[in-house]
Design an enzyme around this catalytic site. Structure first.
Site, mmCIF file in Angstrom:
data_model
loop_
_atom_site.group_PDB
_atom_site.id
_atom_site.type_symbol
_atom_site.label_atom_id
_atom_site.label_comp_id
_atom_site.label_asym_id
_atom_site.label_seq_id
_atom_site.Cartn_x
_atom_site.Cartn_y
_atom_site.Cartn_z
ATOM 1 N N LYS A 127 0.844 -1.206 0.000
ATOM 2 C CA LYS A 127 0.000 0.000 0.000
ATOM 3 C C LYS A 127 0.880 1.257 0.000
ATOM 4 C CE LYS A 127 -2.002 -1.100 3.910
ATOM 5 N NZ LYS A 127 -1.279 -2.362 4.230
ATOM 6 N N ARG B 212 -9.515 0.651 8.493
ATOM 7 C CA ARG B 212 -9.198 -0.738 8.879
ATOM 8 C C ARG B 212 -10.284 -1.398 9.689
ATOM 9 N NH1 ARG B 212 -2.799 -1.035 9.082
ATOM 10 N NH2 ARG B 212 -2.511 0.988 8.159
ATOM 11 N N ARG C 241 12.098 -5.925 5.163
ATOM 12 C CA ARG C 241 11.887 -4.491 4.921
ATOM 13 C C ARG C 241 12.713 -3.610 5.865
ATOM 14 N NH1 ARG C 241 5.994 -1.868 5.503
ATOM 15 N NH2 ARG C 241 6.099 -2.823 7.563
ATOM 16 N N ARG D 4 11.349 -1.621 11.372
ATOM 17 C CA ARG D 4 10.217 -1.230 12.206
ATOM 18 C C ARG D 4 10.033 -2.262 13.314
ATOM 19 N NH1 ARG D 4 5.276 0.370 8.229
ATOM 20 N NH2 ARG D 4 4.145 -0.859 9.790
ATOM 21 N N ARG E 213 -0.301 -8.766 13.408
ATOM 22 C CA ARG E 213 -0.885 -7.838 12.415
ATOM 23 C C ARG E 213 -1.714 -8.606 11.395
ATOM 24 N NH1 ARG E 213 4.401 -5.276 10.472
ATOM 25 N NH2 ARG E 213 3.175 -3.983 9.061
HETATM 26 P P1 AP5 Z 1 4.915 -1.635 1.823
HETATM 27 O O1 AP5 Z 1 4.630 -0.788 0.645
HETATM 28 O O2 AP5 Z 1 5.651 -1.032 2.974
HETATM 29 O O3 AP5 Z 1 3.560 -2.376 2.310
HETATM 30 P P2 AP5 Z 1 2.337 -1.815 3.143
HETATM 31 O O4 AP5 Z 1 1.126 -2.487 2.627
HETATM 32 O O5 AP5 Z 1 2.364 -0.317 3.160
HETATM 33 O O6 AP5 Z 1 2.735 -2.426 4.546
HETATM 34 P P3 AP5 Z 1 2.698 -1.813 6.009
HETATM 35 O O7 AP5 Z 1 3.416 -2.797 6.875
HETATM 36 O O8 AP5 Z 1 3.244 -0.405 6.051
HETATM 37 O O9 AP5 Z 1 1.193 -1.790 6.283
HETATM 38 P P4 AP5 Z 1 0.517 -1.873 7.635
HETATM 39 O O10 AP5 Z 1 -0.870 -1.645 7.222
HETATM 40 O O11 AP5 Z 1 0.759 -3.070 8.451
HETATM 41 O O12 AP5 Z 1 1.261 -0.719 8.478
HETATM 42 P P5 AP5 Z 1 0.997 0.838 8.652
HETATM 43 O O13 AP5 Z 1 2.273 1.538 8.684
HETATM 44 O O14 AP5 Z 1 -0.034 1.315 7.716
HETATM 45 O O15 AP5 Z 1 5.715 -2.924 1.303
HETATM 46 C C1 AP5 Z 1 6.204 -3.876 2.238
HETATM 47 C C2 AP5 Z 1 7.598 -4.364 1.775
HETATM 48 O O16 AP5 Z 1 7.455 -5.077 0.545
HETATM 49 C C3 AP5 Z 1 8.605 -3.232 1.502
HETATM 50 O O17 AP5 Z 1 9.881 -3.663 1.867
HETATM 51 C C4 AP5 Z 1 8.503 -3.033 -0.027
HETATM 52 O O18 AP5 Z 1 9.720 -2.522 -0.557
HETATM 53 C C5 AP5 Z 1 8.215 -4.459 -0.487
HETATM 54 N N1 AP5 Z 1 7.383 -4.523 -1.694
HETATM 55 C C6 AP5 Z 1 6.368 -3.697 -2.068
HETATM 56 N N2 AP5 Z 1 5.833 -4.107 -3.241
HETATM 57 C C7 AP5 Z 1 6.512 -5.228 -3.605
HETATM 58 C C8 AP5 Z 1 6.422 -6.124 -4.725
HETATM 59 N N3 AP5 Z 1 5.525 -5.934 -5.712
HETATM 60 N N4 AP5 Z 1 7.277 -7.173 -4.751
HETATM 61 C C9 AP5 Z 1 8.195 -7.376 -3.776
HETATM 62 N N5 AP5 Z 1 8.338 -6.561 -2.705
HETATM 63 C C10 AP5 Z 1 7.507 -5.499 -2.622
HETATM 64 O O19 AP5 Z 1 0.334 0.852 10.117
HETATM 65 C C11 AP5 Z 1 1.138 0.550 11.265
HETATM 66 C C12 AP5 Z 1 0.306 0.489 12.496
HETATM 67 O O20 AP5 Z 1 -0.344 1.763 12.739
HETATM 68 C C13 AP5 Z 1 -0.862 -0.514 12.494
HETATM 69 O O21 AP5 Z 1 -0.437 -1.831 12.794
HETATM 70 C C14 AP5 Z 1 -1.764 0.092 13.596
HETATM 71 O O22 AP5 Z 1 -1.236 -0.169 14.877
HETATM 72 C C15 AP5 Z 1 -1.636 1.580 13.331
HETATM 73 N N6 AP5 Z 1 -2.658 2.053 12.383
HETATM 74 C C16 AP5 Z 1 -2.441 2.618 11.175
HETATM 75 N N7 AP5 Z 1 -3.602 2.915 10.562
HETATM 76 C C17 AP5 Z 1 -4.588 2.516 11.409
HETATM 77 C C18 AP5 Z 1 -6.012 2.535 11.331
HETATM 78 N N8 AP5 Z 1 -6.672 3.004 10.273
HETATM 79 N N9 AP5 Z 1 -6.711 2.017 12.393
HETATM 80 C C19 AP5 Z 1 -6.072 1.560 13.475
HETATM 81 N N10 AP5 Z 1 -4.732 1.500 13.620
HETATM 82 C C20 AP5 Z 1 -3.988 1.982 12.585
#
Ligand code: AP5
Length: 211
Positions: free
Chosen positions: A13, A88, A127, A156, A167
């Site tokens: 994402k 979410r 990552r 992270r 997660r």
């Molecule tokens: P990446 O692009 O970083 O993936 P992502 O989907 O953004 O993953 P996240 O771990 O950031 O999502 P998340 O939803 O768990 O965490 P967030 O920070 O939003 O890609 C991942 C890896 O794969 C990278 O190394 C990338 O280079 C690689 N990659 C990408 N595309 C690829 C491909 N095609 N092929 C190979 N490799 C590839 O949220 C963190 C925390 O915040 C949550 O756990 C929660 O505690 C809180 N939070 C955030 N939003 C909310 C909400 N709305 N409600 C409640 N809590 C929330």
């Protein structure tokens, strides 16, 4: 355009959201990034969210609804926004719909990035992210420099194995039902196969948006 990015942790994402935002000339709003900046700056919101984030649990809906409202009502989002991980839970989807209604705007698309759990664990375990601008990297060791801003790449805390498992459980239990909610509400859900190279996935996402 207002676009919601949905998908499990590690689905890409953040990676694709950044590219789409650049190409469409609209900001990306990522609640994860906003919360991590708040943790880093030790604001009251960050101090309250830290423990849940480190475990891989969700932070409370009311915190997210506040971030959502501020981001969408601001001048930066006048032409639209890419909402990365902002929705979410079903209450958050309902809250977004209410906020957009109050602003006289509507949702153009929900892009759902689909990847199986095994591939996600592999991606997250490898990552690193920039501690300044939060750009994610694959195959770059902690301590390396960010190609975008020169910041330092770090692992992270929620990319440790136990937090990754939590997660994924949280995603299947609390976020997956959001897909059904949008589909039932007649929302514009577009599924994107997110396995493949980053460019392939970007091409599929663009086609799903009719670009
Ligand atoms: P990446 O692009 O970083 O993936 P992502 O989907 O953004 O993953 P996240 O771990 O950031 O999502 P998340 O939803 O768990 O965490 P967030 O920070 O939003 O890609 C991942 C890896 O794969 C990278 O190394 C990338 O280079 C690689 N990659 C990408 N595309 C690829 C491909 N095609 N092929 C190979 N490799 C590839 O949220 C963190 C925390 O915040 C949550 O756990 C929660 O505690 C809180 N939070 C955030 N939003 C909310 C909400 N709305 N409600 C409640 N809590 C929330």
């Amino acid at each position: 355009m207002i676009i919601v990015l949905l998908g499990p942790p590690g689905a890409g994402k953040g990676t694709q959201g950044e590219k789409l935002a650049d190409q469409l000339g609209i900001p990306k709003v990522a609640t994860g990034d906003v919360l991590r900046a708040a943790v880093r700056d030790q604001t009251p919101m960050g101090l309250a969210a830290k423990a849940a984030m480190d475990r891989g649990d969700l932070v409370p809906d009311e915190v997210i609804l506040g971030i959502m409202k501020d981001a969408l009502a601001g001048p930066g989002a006048a032409r639209g926004a890419i909402l990365d991980g902002v929705v979410r839970t079903v209450p958050q989807a309902i809250g977004l719909s209410r906020v957009l209604g109050e602003l006289g705007r509507s949702l153009d698309a929900v892009l759902l990035f689909e990847v199986d759990d095994e591939a996600l664990v592999g991606r997250l375990s490898g990552r690193t992210v920039c501690e300044s601008c939060q750009t994610p990297y694959a195959g770059q060791a902690p301590g390396s420099a960010c190609a975008k801003c020169g910041g330092t790449l770090v692992r992270r805390k929620d990319d440790e194995p136990e937090a990754i498992r939590n997660r994924l459980r949280t995603y299947h239990a609390q976020t997956a039902p959001v897909i059904g909610w949008y589909e039932q509400a007649g929302g514009p859900v577009r599924r994107v196969d997110a396995l493949g190279t980053m460019d392939e996935v970007l091409g599929r996402a663009r086609r799903a948006l009719g670009l």
